[in-house]
Motif scaffolding. Structure first.
Motif, mmCIF file in Angstrom:
data_model
loop_
_atom_site.group_PDB
_atom_site.id
_atom_site.type_symbol
_atom_site.label_atom_id
_atom_site.label_comp_id
_atom_site.label_asym_id
_atom_site.label_seq_id
_atom_site.Cartn_x
_atom_site.Cartn_y
_atom_site.Cartn_z
ATOM 1 N N LEU A 161 24.858 50.854 12.375
ATOM 2 C CA LEU A 161 23.483 50.510 12.752
ATOM 3 C C LEU A 161 23.360 50.089 14.208
ATOM 4 O O LEU A 161 22.275 49.721 14.649
ATOM 5 C CB LEU A 161 22.959 49.379 11.848
ATOM 6 N N GLU A 162 24.466 50.151 14.947
ATOM 7 C CA GLU A 162 24.427 49.804 16.363
ATOM 8 C C GLU A 162 25.225 50.821 17.159
ATOM 9 O O GLU A 162 26.207 51.371 16.655
ATOM 10 C CB GLU A 162 24.999 48.406 16.587
ATOM 11 N N PRO A 163 24.813 51.095 18.411
ATOM 12 C CA PRO A 163 25.573 52.043 19.231
ATOM 13 C C PRO A 163 26.919 51.461 19.629
ATOM 14 O O PRO A 163 27.110 50.243 19.628
ATOM 15 C CB PRO A 163 24.670 52.241 20.460
ATOM 16 N N ILE A 164 27.861 52.330 19.918
ATOM 17 C CA ILE A 164 29.176 51.920 20.416
ATOM 18 C C ILE A 164 29.161 52.034 21.934
ATOM 19 O O ILE A 164 28.831 53.083 22.491
ATOM 20 C CB ILE A 164 30.294 52.809 19.832
ATOM 21 N N LYS A 165 29.506 50.949 22.598
ATOM 22 C CA LYS A 165 29.511 50.930 24.063
ATOM 23 C C LYS A 165 30.890 51.340 24.564
ATOM 24 O O LYS A 165 31.786 50.530 24.700
ATOM 25 C CB LYS A 165 29.137 49.543 24.573
ATOM 26 N N SER A 166 31.050 52.619 24.797
ATOM 27 C CA SER A 166 32.315 53.162 25.284
ATOM 28 C C SER A 166 32.035 54.479 25.991
ATOM 29 O O SER A 166 31.253 55.308 25.503
ATOM 30 C CB SER A 166 33.295 53.389 24.126
ATOM 31 N N ASP A 167 32.679 54.675 27.144
ATOM 32 C CA ASP A 167 32.504 55.923 27.882
ATOM 33 C C ASP A 167 33.086 57.109 27.128
ATOM 34 O O ASP A 167 32.736 58.255 27.405
ATOM 35 C CB ASP A 167 33.179 55.822 29.259
ATOM 36 N N ASP A 168 33.986 56.836 26.185
ATOM 37 C CA ASP A 168 34.648 57.914 25.447
ATOM 38 C C ASP A 168 33.891 58.343 24.200
ATOM 39 O O ASP A 168 34.266 59.328 23.564
ATOM 40 C CB ASP A 168 36.058 57.475 25.022
ATOM 41 N N VAL A 169 32.858 57.595 23.833
ATOM 42 C CA VAL A 169 32.163 57.828 22.565
ATOM 43 C C VAL A 169 30.707 58.187 22.803
ATOM 44 O O VAL A 169 30.019 57.553 23.614
ATOM 45 C CB VAL A 169 32.246 56.578 21.663
ATOM 46 N N VAL A 170 30.244 59.204 22.097
ATOM 47 C CA VAL A 170 28.817 59.557 22.069
ATOM 48 C C VAL A 170 28.189 58.854 20.878
ATOM 49 O O VAL A 170 28.698 58.956 19.758
ATOM 50 C CB VAL A 170 28.629 61.074 21.958
ATOM 51 N N ASP A 194 22.140 41.232 7.256
ATOM 52 C CA ASP A 194 22.471 41.429 8.654
ATOM 53 C C ASP A 194 22.233 42.889 9.033
ATOM 54 O O ASP A 194 22.980 43.782 8.640
ATOM 55 C CB ASP A 194 23.942 41.053 8.895
ATOM 56 N N TRP A 195 21.190 43.119 9.826
ATOM 57 C CA TRP A 195 20.845 44.469 10.261
ATOM 58 C C TRP A 195 21.390 44.775 11.653
ATOM 59 O O TRP A 195 20.967 45.732 12.283
ATOM 60 C CB TRP A 195 19.329 44.658 10.260
ATOM 61 N N GLY A 196 22.316 43.969 12.139
ATOM 62 C CA GLY A 196 22.798 44.121 13.508
ATOM 63 C C GLY A 196 22.209 43.032 14.375
ATOM 64 O O GLY A 196 21.189 42.417 14.054
ATOM 65 N N VAL A 197 22.843 42.782 15.504
ATOM 66 C CA VAL A 197 22.481 41.641 16.343
ATOM 67 C C VAL A 197 21.036 41.699 16.801
ATOM 68 O O VAL A 197 20.264 40.750 16.611
ATOM 69 C CB VAL A 197 23.420 41.559 17.568
ATOM 70 N N LYS A 198 20.625 42.818 17.400
ATOM 71 C CA LYS A 198 19.275 42.902 17.964
ATOM 72 C C LYS A 198 18.203 42.822 16.882
ATOM 73 O O LYS A 198 17.204 42.113 17.037
ATOM 74 C CB LYS A 198 19.127 44.193 18.773
ATOM 75 N N SER A 199 18.402 43.544 15.788
ATOM 76 C CA SER A 199 17.402 43.529 14.723
ATOM 77 C C SER A 199 17.311 42.166 14.065
ATOM 78 O O SER A 199 16.214 41.674 13.770
ATOM 79 C CB SER A 199 17.738 44.593 13.671
ATOM 80 N N SER A 200 18.461 41.523 13.851
ATOM 81 C CA SER A 200 18.458 40.194 13.234
ATOM 82 C C SER A 200 17.765 39.184 14.138
ATOM 83 O O SER A 200 17.009 38.325 13.669
ATOM 84 C CB SER A 200 19.889 39.743 12.935
ATOM 85 N N GLU A 201 17.998 39.282 15.439
ATOM 86 C CA GLU A 201 17.315 38.391 16.384
ATOM 87 C C GLU A 201 15.810 38.620 16.369
ATOM 88 O O GLU A 201 15.023 37.662 16.423
ATOM 89 C CB GLU A 201 17.871 38.599 17.790
ATOM 90 N N ALA A 202 15.400 39.881 16.280
ATOM 91 C CA ALA A 202 13.959 40.193 16.247
ATOM 92 C C ALA A 202 13.316 39.660 14.971
ATOM 93 O O ALA A 202 12.189 39.146 14.995
ATOM 94 C CB ALA A 202 13.758 41.703 16.358
#
Length: 276
Positions: A148-157, A187-195
């Motif tokens: 439910l969250e993007p992966i922050k990595s230059d190697d991953v799309v 828990d829907w992920g950090v951003k969604s839970s914060e919202a």
């Protein structure tokens, strides 16, 4: 016992030698520092010699470590070339992993369609946590990952393949304020839970929290209460769930894969799952 299947141990050794830091190596390899230390310890036990001199603020290779490094790099390179050569073959099997909620929202409906669409493809599917998913993806032990969250990595799309709107549901028709007194937090992920917490500050006091939709639904079925869900999930409960109001927050499901994947046929699977 260390064997050819554990080339990742040598890759860990190479990364520690390159960074001269266990913590930085762990971060780059998407491992915990204790996991990196354990791998180095096993290598040292296998070769029956110390590979690093550990000092307070830095580490350096021992003479034995200096001798091992070029062999480790050559072996890692050779196996990498072999993997790329084998991946040039037509894709015959695929390993898919997803976090529990990505499984509930997307994968459980899509997997039967994948096998119908690609009848010659053997699919292995696993439910996995975020940390293990990222690590195994980088180690090429899984082909496609979903969360439910993007992966922050230059190697991953990381591409969004599903957007789900949310609503507040309760076991009975009542006011929103009353419903939130027995709120079940998913828990829907950090951003969604914060919202969600910003929209409904009272949910911070939730007595029951879980990262699994299925666990939350099981608890709801036994104890009642309220929870925030996508409509497609709530519909399965029929009249036992009362929709109180729309929540102005959306959750996204992402597909992840290595940017340099070159298995022929993989892109067709990715395009199918992405709706292209």
């Amino acid at each position: 016992m260390f064997d050819a299947m554990d080339i990742r141990f040598l890759n860990t050794f190479i990364e520690v030698a390159r960074t001269r830091h266990f913590g930085k190596a762990a971060e780059n390899l998407y491992l915990t520092q204790s996991a990196v230390s354990a791998r180095i310890k096993q290598l040292e036990e296998y070769f029956n010699t110390a590979l690093f001199i550990r000092q307070r603020n830095s580490i350096k290779l021992t003479p034995a470590g200096e001798k091992l490094l070029p062999f480790a790099e050559n072996l890692s390179h050779t196996l990498g070339e072999a993997r790329r050569s084998l991946n040039d073959a037509e894709i015959q099997h695929i390993v898919i992993s997803g976090t529990p909620n990505a499984w509930e929202l997307f994968l459980q409906d899509e997997l039967p369609d994948i096998q119908n669409q690609f009848s010659d493809l053997t699919v292995r599917a696993e439910v996995i946590n975020n940390e293990s998913m990222v690590r195994l993806l980088h180690e090429r032990l899984i082909d496609l990952a979903f969360s439910l969250e993007p992966i922050k990595s230059d190697d991953v799309v990381s591409d969004c393949i599903l957007t789900s709107s949310l609503a507040l549901y309760s076991d009975k028709s009542q006011s929103v304020e009353d419903a939130l007194e027995q709120y079940i937090h998913i828990d829907w992920g950090v951003k969604s839970s914060e919202a969600i917490e910003k929209q409904y500050p009272k949910v911070r006091r939730a007595n029951f929290r879980t990262g699994s939709i299925q666990v939350a639904l099981s608890y709801f079925a036994r104890n009642g209460g309220s929870l925030i869900l996508p409509d497609k999930i709530a519909e399965c409960f029929g009249s036992t769930m009362h929709r109180l109001e729309m929540v102005p927050i959306e959750i996204k499901t992402y597909i992840h894969y290595l940017s340099d994947t070159n298995k022929r046929g993989m892109q067709e699977v990715i395009n199918y799952l992405s709706g292209e």
